[in-house]
Design a protein around this motif. Structure first.
Motif, mmCIF file in Angstrom:
data_model
loop_
_atom_site.group_PDB
_atom_site.id
_atom_site.type_symbol
_atom_site.label_atom_id
_atom_site.label_comp_id
_atom_site.label_asym_id
_atom_site.label_seq_id
_atom_site.Cartn_x
_atom_site.Cartn_y
_atom_site.Cartn_z
ATOM 1 N N UNK A 183 0.847 -1.191 0.000
ATOM 2 C CA UNK A 183 0.000 0.000 0.000
ATOM 3 C C UNK A 183 0.889 1.251 0.000
ATOM 4 N N UNK A 184 0.356 2.345 -0.542
ATOM 5 C CA UNK A 184 1.046 3.642 -0.438
ATOM 6 C C UNK A 184 0.013 4.666 -0.024
ATOM 7 N N UNK A 185 0.289 5.398 1.030
ATOM 8 C CA UNK A 185 -0.652 6.437 1.460
ATOM 9 C C UNK A 185 0.011 7.332 2.505
ATOM 10 N N UNK A 186 -0.711 8.350 2.928
ATOM 11 C CA UNK A 186 -0.190 9.187 4.016
ATOM 12 C C UNK A 186 -0.354 8.397 5.318
ATOM 13 N N UNK A 187 0.488 8.677 6.327
ATOM 14 C CA UNK A 187 0.336 7.958 7.600
ATOM 15 C C UNK A 187 -1.076 8.131 8.161
#
Ligand SMILES: Nc1ncnc2c1ncn2[C@@H]1O[C@H](COP(=O)(O)OP(=O)(O)OP(=O)(O)O)[C@@H](O)[C@H]1O
Length: 332
Positions: free
Chosen positions: A215-219
């Motif tokens: 996954x890639x996202x903001x914390x």
């Protein structure tokens, strides 16, 4: 503008090990992008591909708009790189290292001196600059390596596990440097095994599991994405079984004298859940309810937590939940 673009990046070694498995991601200018994964997840191999130290088996990567294979030396000229194993000569001083790199980078003498002093001061190395690196602590070596990576003023910096083995004070100093560098317009690609570090420093995080991006996202959005809060209470290992029969196998785990239960979203679930736990014989003293951490996100995505690691100062680093509790990929 994307400062790094990776498309279908894949690296298989001759022995068949797939270190990086068809990875896609972009890093925007001015962000601190975290690559988070346990040992062997493929973090260093990805850094080595992006910094032209090794070639991908397939796929493409552009750094600062330049193809990393076709424009190898231009990429090298424009990036800074600090690897886990700093290539420092113990029989040279810190200042000699800086002078050597300044010559290799063909920096003008006036700029060289000014920049060296600025970095030595900024990293608290002025007093030890004329001492042999052999006498440096791990933290000093790491800081010297960072000054070498920054000497030519790169706009993109790769930091491969920059705080592994550092004491808490050196770790915070490095965090502070990353923030300052970012504020001055720099972009950082940072690999780490520390969940709190990723949470604290990164604008976006890619969670890497066995070479693939889970996954890639903001914390913030990663934490929001896993839904409800987490209930924690001191307990004995025997408490897990009755708790699991109340909340389900995958929603609870026991580690280090603590039982943790993932709460479903909604405010109304807590009273009835507490009652059911109490009815099943679990003592409810010391109950806390908190927002999920990046650690919980990591566990749910990869099926297990990061392992305990012993730092050079002998302390055990980062929390560790080694039990398998998650539901595998795709929950976030
Ligand atoms: N030269 C090589 N030949 C064969 N396998 C390799 C080679 N270099 C790395 N690997 C393997 O590729 C996988 C990914 O390694 P990599 O060093 O990229 O992981 P990492 O996430 O950086 O781990 P660490 O946190 O331990 O540095 C591991 O299984 C590793 O053993």
């Amino acid at each position: 503008m994307s400062i790094i673009e990776a498309q279908g990046l894949h690296k298989a070694f001759d022995d068949g090990t797939v270190a990086v498995d068809r990875v896609d991601f972009e890093v925007a200018e001015g962000e601190v992008f975290g690559f988070l994964g346990r040992n062997g997840a493929g973090k260093t191999t990805t850094v080595r591909i992006l910094t032209t130290l090794t070639r991908a088996t397939s796929g493409q990567a552009r750094v600062l708009g330049l193809d990393v294979v076709k424009h190898r030396s231009e990429v090298r000229d424009r990036i800074g790189l600090s690897l886990q194993q700093a290539a420092l000569d113990p029989l040279m001083t810190g200042r000699e290292h800086l002078q050597l790199i300044a010559s290799l980078r063909r920096m003008r003498p006036a700029r060289r001196t000014e920049r060296m002093e600025e970095l030595l001061t900024g990293f608290g190395l002025t007093e030890v600059a004329d001492r042999l690196v052999a006498t440096y602590t791990v933290g000093m070596r790491r800081r010297l390596d960072a000054t070498l990576a920054l000497l030519h003023g790169p706009q993109l910096l790769f930091l491969d596990e920059p705080t592994t083995g550092l004491d808490p004070q050196s770790r915070r100093a490095l965090w502070s440097f990353v923030r300052t560098y970012r504020q001055s317009g720099g972009t950082v690609f940072l690999t780490t095994q520390y969940l709190d570090e990723a949470d604290e420093l990164c604008d976006r995080i890619a969670i890497l599991d066995k070479g693939a991006v889970a996954v890639i996202d903001t914390p913030q959005d990663l934490k929001k994405g896993i839904g409800g809060k987490v209930l924690t209470l001191p307990a004995t290992p025997e408490a897990r079984e009755p708790a699991a029969s109340v909340v389900g196998e995958t929603a609870c785990r026991f580690t280090d004298g603590v039982l943790q239960i993932d709460l479903p979203a909604g405010d109304d679930v807590l009273p009835s859940l507490l009652k059911r736990l109490h009815d099943s014989g679990i003592p409810l003293t010391g109950v806390t309810v908190t927002d999920p951490t990046i650690e919980e996100v990591f566990i749910r995505l990869t099926g297990e937590g990061l392992e305990r690691r012993t730092q050079s100062d002998g302390s055990v680093a980062a929390a560790a939940l080694a039990r398998t509790v998650g539901t595998g990929r795709g929950g976030v």
